[in-house]
Motif scaffolding. Structure first.
Motif, short mmCIF file in Angstrom:
data_model
loop_
_atom_site.label_atom_id
_atom_site.label_comp_id
_atom_site.label_asym_id
_atom_site.label_seq_id
_atom_site.Cartn_x
_atom_site.Cartn_y
_atom_site.Cartn_z
N SER A 1 -36.07 -123.24 -0.63
CA SER A 1 -35.42 -122.10 -0.26
C SER A 1 -34.50 -122.37 1.32
O SER A 1 -33.55 -121.95 1.45
CB SER A 1 -36.05 -120.64 -0.06
OG SER A 1 -37.02 -120.80 1.01
N TYR A 2 -35.24 -123.18 2.08
CA TYR A 2 -34.67 -123.38 3.32
C TYR A 2 -33.46 -124.27 3.22
O TYR A 2 -32.47 -124.04 3.78
CB TYR A 2 -35.52 -123.82 3.99
CG TYR A 2 -35.10 -124.66 5.58
CD1 TYR A 2 -34.57 -123.76 6.81
CD2 TYR A 2 -35.00 -126.14 5.66
CE1 TYR A 2 -34.00 -124.45 7.59
CE2 TYR A 2 -34.32 -126.61 6.78
CZ TYR A 2 -33.95 -125.86 7.69
OH TYR A 2 -33.18 -126.40 8.76
N ARG A 3 -33.65 -125.46 2.20
CA ARG A 3 -32.43 -126.24 1.97
C ARG A 3 -31.40 -125.45 1.35
O ARG A 3 -30.13 -125.84 1.49
CB ARG A 3 -33.10 -127.45 0.99
CG ARG A 3 -34.12 -128.23 1.51
CD ARG A 3 -33.69 -129.37 2.66
NE ARG A 3 -34.69 -129.73 3.37
CZ ARG A 3 -34.90 -131.10 3.46
NH1 ARG A 3 -33.83 -131.91 3.14
NH2 ARG A 3 -35.98 -131.75 3.93
N LEU A 4 -31.74 -124.51 0.12
CA LEU A 4 -30.62 -123.98 -0.35
C LEU A 4 -29.85 -123.04 0.75
O LEU A 4 -28.55 -122.82 0.63
CB LEU A 4 -30.99 -123.14 -1.35
CG LEU A 4 -31.51 -123.95 -2.72
CD1 LEU A 4 -32.22 -122.78 -3.54
CD2 LEU A 4 -30.20 -124.35 -3.33
N SER A 5 -30.57 -122.41 1.72
CA SER A 5 -29.78 -121.70 2.72
C SER A 5 -28.94 -122.61 3.77
O SER A 5 -27.68 -121.96 4.12
CB SER A 5 -30.90 -120.88 3.48
OG SER A 5 -31.57 -121.62 4.69
N ARG A 6 -29.47 -123.47 3.85
CA ARG A 6 -28.41 -124.60 4.63
C ARG A 6 -27.21 -124.90 3.84
O ARG A 6 -26.19 -124.93 4.26
CB ARG A 6 -29.29 -125.96 4.67
CG ARG A 6 -30.23 -125.95 5.96
CD ARG A 6 -30.94 -127.18 6.39
NE ARG A 6 -30.31 -127.92 6.74
CZ ARG A 6 -30.44 -129.36 6.77
NH1 ARG A 6 -31.81 -129.70 6.35
NH2 ARG A 6 -29.61 -130.23 7.13
N PHE A 7 -27.35 -124.96 2.59
CA PHE A 7 -26.22 -125.27 1.48
C PHE A 7 -25.39 -124.35 1.73
O PHE A 7 -24.04 -124.50 1.82
CB PHE A 7 -26.83 -125.49 0.21
CG PHE A 7 -26.23 -126.67 -0.58
CD1 PHE A 7 -24.92 -126.44 -1.03
CD2 PHE A 7 -26.74 -127.77 -0.74
CE1 PHE A 7 -24.44 -127.73 -1.65
CE2 PHE A 7 -26.25 -128.96 -1.38
CZ PHE A 7 -24.74 -128.89 -2.05
N GLY A 8 -25.87 -123.12 1.96
CA GLY A 8 -24.85 -122.09 1.78
C GLY A 8 -24.24 -121.82 3.20
O GLY A 8 -23.19 -121.65 3.48
N ARG A 9 -24.87 -122.16 4.26
CA ARG A 9 -24.39 -122.23 5.53
C ARG A 9 -23.30 -123.42 5.76
O ARG A 9 -22.35 -123.18 6.21
CB ARG A 9 -25.60 -122.61 6.59
CG ARG A 9 -24.81 -122.86 7.97
CD ARG A 9 -24.17 -121.65 8.38
NE ARG A 9 -23.50 -121.99 9.57
CZ ARG A 9 -23.00 -121.06 10.56
NH1 ARG A 9 -23.56 -119.90 10.63
NH2 ARG A 9 -22.50 -121.53 11.54
N TYR A 10 -23.71 -124.49 4.99
CA TYR A 10 -22.52 -125.81 4.91
C TYR A 10 -21.01 -125.39 4.20
O TYR A 10 -20.40 -125.61 4.67
CB TYR A 10 -23.22 -127.18 4.36
CG TYR A 10 -24.33 -127.47 4.95
CD1 TYR A 10 -24.61 -127.42 6.36
CD2 TYR A 10 -25.41 -128.40 4.31
CE1 TYR A 10 -25.61 -128.15 6.88
CE2 TYR A 10 -26.32 -129.06 5.07
CZ TYR A 10 -26.51 -128.88 6.53
OH TYR A 10 -27.54 -129.32 7.03
N ALA A 11 -21.48 -124.66 3.08
CA ALA A 11 -20.39 -123.86 2.48
C ALA A 11 -19.49 -123.19 3.29
O ALA A 11 -18.14 -123.44 3.46
CB ALA A 11 -20.80 -123.32 1.19
N PHE A 12 -19.96 -122.35 4.07
CA PHE A 12 -19.38 -121.72 5.05
C PHE A 12 -18.69 -122.48 6.07
O PHE A 12 -17.57 -122.29 6.53
CB PHE A 12 -20.22 -120.59 5.72
CG PHE A 12 -19.59 -119.82 7.03
CD1 PHE A 12 -18.63 -118.90 6.71
CD2 PHE A 12 -20.04 -119.83 8.17
CE1 PHE A 12 -18.08 -118.24 7.72
CE2 PHE A 12 -19.60 -119.43 9.30
CZ PHE A 12 -18.28 -118.40 9.01
N ASP A 13 -19.35 -123.56 6.56
CA ASP A 13 -19.09 -124.48 7.73
C ASP A 13 -17.63 -125.32 7.30
O ASP A 13 -16.80 -125.37 8.20
CB ASP A 13 -20.14 -125.59 8.08
CG ASP A 13 -21.19 -124.72 8.78
OD1 ASP A 13 -20.91 -123.39 9.22
OD2 ASP A 13 -22.14 -125.46 9.16
#
Length: 162
Positions: free
Chosen positions: A86-98
């Motif tokens: 779940s932490y890694r998926l949240s980072r993926f969402g953040r990367y998409a925003f970045d």
């Protein structure tokens, strides 16, 4: 016969599946917007925030399962893995925003050769899609293939940066 902890584990799996699908959707939206030079930062921020909220739900549910049922062995390993996923998926969402921020900073990419970037993104999309499938189906061989493809993405990105 079903155990009491099984319903909680099923709920975590449902959340992880939703997170994975939303992370994939955010990734594709950000990549397509990057390639087409479109601004979708507001939508990506909303999606990233939603993924982050689901990460917190997974963490809270996992903590509740640990406190309530004191799991051991496989159940405890699953709970630990679920928190990490779940932490890694949240980072993926953040990367998409970045990516949307990077797009604004870089401006036009008309003169850039994006061939290697496109190839890396295709592999990354496959990896994310298969990761979600691996989680649902507990497919160890597919998980190993995903790990092997990671170096391909790295090589393509390095080549694109030259």
């Amino acid at each position: 016969m079903s155990r009491l902890i099984d319903q909680g584990i099923d709920n975590i799996m449902i959340l992880l599946d939703k997170m994975g699908n939303l992370a994939r959707e955010a990734f594709l939206l950000s990549v397509n917007a990057y390639m087409e030079n479109k601004d979708v930062s507001n939508e990506l921020y909303r999606m990233s925030s939603e993924i982050r909220k689901m990460k917190d739900e997974v963490r809270d549910l996992a903590f509740e399962l640990v406190v309530r049922y004191q799991p051991v062995a496989r159940d405890l390993r699953f709970i630990e893995s679920a928190i990490e996923i779940s932490y890694r998926l949240s980072r993926f969402g953040r990367y998409a925003f970045d990516i949307s921020g990077i797009q604004k900073a870089l401006g036009s990419r008309e003169s850039c050769d994006l061939k290697d970037v496109k190839e890396a993104l295709t592999i990354a999309e496959w990896m994310l899609t298969m990761s979600i499938s691996t989680l649902k189906n507990w497919d160890e061989n597919l998980a190993k293939n995903i790990v092997k493809r990671d170096s391909e993405v790295d090589a393509k990105i390095i080549e694109a940066l030259k």
